[in-house]
Design a protein around this motif. Structure first.
Motif, PDB file in Angstrom:
ATOM      1  N   ALA A   1      -5.007  -4.180   6.319  1.00 46.16           N
ATOM      2  CA  ALA A   1      -4.534  -3.110   5.433  1.00 46.16           C
ATOM      3  C   ALA A   1      -4.624  -3.525   3.968  1.00 46.16           C
ATOM      4  CB  ALA A   1      -3.095  -2.737   5.797  1.00 46.16           C
TER       5      ALA A   1
ATOM      6  N   LEU B   1       8.613   5.329   2.345  1.00 43.41           N
ATOM      7  CA  LEU B   1       7.157   5.415   2.460  1.00 43.41           C
ATOM      8  C   LEU B   1       6.706   6.858   2.653  1.00 43.41           C
ATOM      9  CD1 LEU B   1       4.355   4.101   2.783  1.00 43.41           C
ATOM     10  CD2 LEU B   1       4.856   3.851   5.226  1.00 43.41           C
TER      11      LEU B   1
ATOM     12  N   VAL C   1      -1.442   0.330  11.011  1.00 47.91           N
ATOM     13  CA  VAL C   1      -0.604   0.872  12.083  1.00 47.91           C
ATOM     14  C   VAL C   1      -0.718   0.096  13.397  1.00 47.91           C
ATOM     15  CG1 VAL C   1      -2.305   2.579  12.867  1.00 47.91           C
ATOM     16  CG2 VAL C   1       0.137   3.013  13.207  1.00 47.91           C
TER      17      VAL C   1
ATOM     18  N   VAL D   1      -2.450   8.332  14.289  1.00 47.96           N
ATOM     19  CA  VAL D   1      -2.496   7.880  12.892  1.00 47.96           C
ATOM     20  C   VAL D   1      -3.935   7.553  12.494  1.00 47.96           C
ATOM     21  CG1 VAL D   1      -1.728   6.101  11.281  1.00 47.96           C
ATOM     22  CG2 VAL D   1      -0.139   6.998  12.980  1.00 47.96           C
TER      23      VAL D   1
ATOM     24  N   THR E   1      -5.788   2.460   4.541  1.00 48.63           N
ATOM     25  CA  THR E   1      -4.736   1.437   4.457  1.00 48.63           C
ATOM     26  C   THR E   1      -3.741   1.596   5.601  1.00 48.63           C
ATOM     27  OG1 THR E   1      -4.929   1.334   2.037  1.00 48.63           O
ATOM     28  CG2 THR E   1      -2.906   0.490   3.015  1.00 48.63           C
ATOM     29  N   ILE E   2      -3.285   2.829   5.825  1.00 44.70           N
ATOM     30  CA  ILE E   2      -2.319   3.065   6.902  1.00 44.70           C
ATOM     31  C   ILE E   2      -2.992   2.899   8.259  1.00 44.70           C
ATOM     32  CG2 ILE E   2      -0.794   4.792   7.941  1.00 44.70           C
ATOM     33  CD1 ILE E   2      -0.293   5.937   5.208  1.00 44.70           C
TER      34      ILE E   2
ATOM     35  N   SER F   1       4.356   8.887   0.077  1.00 47.86           N
ATOM     36  CA  SER F   1       3.076   9.353   0.609  1.00 47.86           C
ATOM     37  C   SER F   1       2.895  10.846   0.359  1.00 47.86           C
ATOM     38  CB  SER F   1       2.991   9.057   2.109  1.00 47.86           C
ATOM     39  OG  SER F   1       3.066   7.671   2.371  1.00 47.86           O
TER      40      SER F   1
ATOM     41  N   PHE G   1       4.283   0.241   1.420  1.00 45.42           N
ATOM     42  CA  PHE G   1       3.643   0.059   2.734  1.00 45.42           C
ATOM     43  C   PHE G   1       3.531  -1.417   3.102  1.00 45.42           C
ATOM     44  CE2 PHE G   1      -0.085  -0.273   5.562  1.00 45.42           C
ATOM     45  CZ  PHE G   1       0.360   0.557   6.579  1.00 45.42           C
TER      46      PHE G   1
ATOM     47  N   GLN H   1      -0.008  11.661   7.446  1.00 42.30           N
ATOM     48  CA  GLN H   1      -0.284  10.419   8.166  1.00 42.30           C
ATOM     49  C   GLN H   1       0.939   9.499   8.163  1.00 42.30           C
ATOM     50  OE1 GLN H   1      -3.049   7.589   6.453  1.00 42.30           O
ATOM     51  NE2 GLN H   1      -4.111   7.372   8.400  1.00 42.30           N
ATOM     52  N   ALA H   2       1.669   9.476   7.061  1.00 41.70           N
ATOM     53  CA  ALA H   2       2.861   8.635   6.983  1.00 41.70           C
ATOM     54  C   ALA H   2       3.942   9.093   7.964  1.00 41.70           C
ATOM     55  CB  ALA H   2       3.411   8.643   5.555  1.00 41.70           C
TER      56      ALA H   2
ATOM     57  N   PHE I   1       2.935   7.769  11.185  1.00 43.25           N
ATOM     58  CA  PHE I   1       3.217   6.323  11.197  1.00 43.25           C
ATOM     59  C   PHE I   1       4.695   6.078  11.503  1.00 43.25           C
ATOM     60  CE2 PHE I   1       4.501   2.362   9.265  1.00 43.25           C
ATOM     61  CZ  PHE I   1       3.483   1.488   9.591  1.00 43.25           C
TER      62      PHE I   1
ATOM     63  N   GLN J   1      -6.281   5.362   0.844  1.00 39.72           N
ATOM     64  CA  GLN J   1      -4.893   5.392   1.308  1.00 39.72           C
ATOM     65  C   GLN J   1      -4.833   5.623   2.815  1.00 39.72           C
ATOM     66  OE1 GLN J   1      -6.110   6.764  -1.404  1.00 39.72           O
ATOM     67  NE2 GLN J   1      -4.612   6.948  -3.059  1.00 39.72           N
TER      68      GLN J   1
END
Length: 509
Positions: free
Chosen positions: A193, A89, A171, A148, A166-167, A93, A214, A103-104, A107, A163
């Motif tokens: 998400a 991921l 999270v 996050v 979504t995260i 990302s 994800f 951000q990933a 996460f 995007q």
């Protein structure tokens, strides 16, 4: 001791230090977690009790008696097997967008912290949910989840906003460690998400692999907790009290840091993943421990209590009344003042909070992190809630109307209103209706959750310039809701000499 023995000893010390640094890493495989915990525990005992014997090579391998070693605990293989998906991921990302990549990584850090909580719980006796020790256990995870979400909040104008959303919506699923029904908890945030993931697929068809990676992680996380944590967190009946385990974990991080600087030779470079000392430093950074969930999590937790929300609330009686000399404003309206031409811009300072009844309008404003406000209203009174942050407010009785303006992370519990509710310039809000409300107007606001009662299903909802507003419709047993997003797109068609407009519901596509 001759020069040869001294050189040999220094090399062995350096090798042992390097091994300790490589092993003290969170969220490695199950066997590596057990091995790391044992070695770190041994190193703490050795550094405390065997320091005088360090002059001989044999002292480096000295091991404390088994009866003195804290239970090492373990992380189920179903969780450690997800580490590879996190790495995938992060790679996808970074390839999609720089901000999404950052951000990933955050996460992934939060996921590793959740695994660490599982490890610490497997060493400790069961702690009561809501206790101070339990909150101290969860605080590092809550901080990482907030980090996050903050990426999304700080970059809403980014081309990758879908995007990021979504995260950010997914999270909170990592907070399954705090619930008695982890599988349902993960599913709820996976569904949130999914809403933004569908937007990504619609607008960026080449990001299909990223979306798949994800959502696949969340699906397999649900499967893992269903298999190994169906009834919630697993504790160790023969372990130590949680407070002792947390203290030992902090001490082991400090001892590991001290051991790297002892003995003279320069320490080897640190390993790429975060170490325990880095993770525990975040938990000890604040001198005042958290007393419970913070931010929107606290608001939703209060709203989900239902009728139990009234426990511990502070009652505001008639003594708070203040008769204003001016005529009362219209219910739900805002008083406008003309700024002075020479006045400087308002300074970013906290204004004094107040709750007052001016003629026939309750004014609640400028409160921060206050969850014990309850108002008794009647048919002749309106309520204005202005500039409140991270608050929970309950309005009892049958009032005329409620206006919520410039509020963030604030939840409002409403019984019955004659007119309706207006929400203006607010974000991350929660509104729960337990009686009847004829209408709800939401203007220039985003990220809101509205919970309806069965008696309020005929409500009229008007929206303007809104985003990420979800309405929860009661279904079946009390407390069961079906979440439905409000449309954000309008399709216009030219029909003859007229314009025909209709909402585009992404959830129905």
């Amino acid at each position: 001791m001759d020069g040869y023995n001294m050189t040999t000893l220094m090399k062995r010390l350096e090798a042992a230090t390097s091994r300790l640094e490589d092993l003290v890493v969170v969220a490695q495989g199950q066997s590596s977690n057990q091995w790391s915990s044992n070695i770190v525990g041994d190193s703490v005992k050795t550094s405390a009790a065997d320091t005088p014997a360090m002059a001989t090579p044999g002292a480096v391998a000295t091991k404390a008696p088994v009866s003195d070693i804290e239970p090492s605990g373990s992380i189920p293989a179903s969780l450690t097997a997800l580490n590879g998906k996190l790495d995938t991921l992060v790679e996808l990302s970074k390839a999609a967008d720089l901000l999404v990549g950052e951000q990933a990584v955050l996460f992934k850090n939060a996921a590793e912290e959740a695994n660490k909580i599982v490890l610490l719980a497997s060493r400790a006796q069961k702690a009561e949910i809501g206790s101070q020790d339990f909150m101290d256990l969860l605080k590092p995870l809550a901080d990482k989840i907030a980090a996050v979400v903050d990426v999304r909040e700080s970059n809403r104008t980014s081309p990758a906003t879908n995007q990021l959303s979504t995260i950010a919506e997914g999270v909170p699923a990592l907070g399954w460690v705090s619930t008695p029904a982890p599988a349902d908890y993960v599913q709820d945030f996976k569904d949130s998400a999914q809403f933004y993931a569908n937007r990504v697929l619609k607008d960026n068809k080449d990001h299909g692999e990223w979306v798949k990676a994800f959502l696949s992680y969340l699906n397999e996380l649900k499967a893992a907790v269903t298999n190994d944590f169906s009834d919630g967190m697993k504790w160790n009946a023969n372990g130590k009290p949680l407070r002792e385990v947390l203290s030992a974990d902090t001490s082991s991080g400090s001892s590991s840091k001290a051991s790297t600087s002892a003995g003279g030779p320069p320490p080897p470079p640190p390993p790429p993943p975060p170490s325990v000392e880095t993770l525990t430093a975040a938990a000890s950074k604040s001198s005042t421990p958290a007393s419970g969930p913070t931010g929107m999590a606290a608001v939703l937790a209060d709203l989900n209590k239902g009728t139990a929300i009234t426990s511990g609330l502070r009652h505001v009686d008639r003594s708070a009344k203040k008769e204003a000399p001016k005529a009362p404003p219209k219910p739900g309206g805002l008083r406008k003042t003309k700024p002075s031409a020479t006045a400087a811009p308002p300074a970013a300072v906290a204004r004094k909070p107040r709750i007052e009844l001016e003629n026939n309008r309750w004014i609640i404003e400028n409160y921060v992190d206050e969850h014990e406000i309850v108002i008794d209203a009647d048919l002749s009174q309106a309520i204005l809630i202005d500039n409140c942050q991270q608050c929970t407010i309950q309005v009892k009785g049958k009032a005329t109307s409620i206006t919520i303006t410039k509020c963030a992370k604030t939840g409002v519990l409403v019984y019955t209103l004659v007119s309706g509710v207006e929400i203006i310039n607010s974000s991350n809000f929660g509104l729960q209706i337990t009686g009847t409300v004829p209408s709800l107007t939401i203007d220039n606001s985003h990220d809101g959750a509205v919970y309806l009662s069965k008696e309020a299903l005929d409500i009229d909802i008007y929206t303007s310039q809104t985003a990420a507003i979800n309405v929860n419709i009661p279904t079946g047993e009390p407390g069961d809701y079906d979440e439905r997003p409000l449309p954000e797109q309008i399709m216009h068609k030219v029909v003859g000499a007229k314009i025909s407009s209709s909402a585009v519901n992404a959830a129905d596509k």
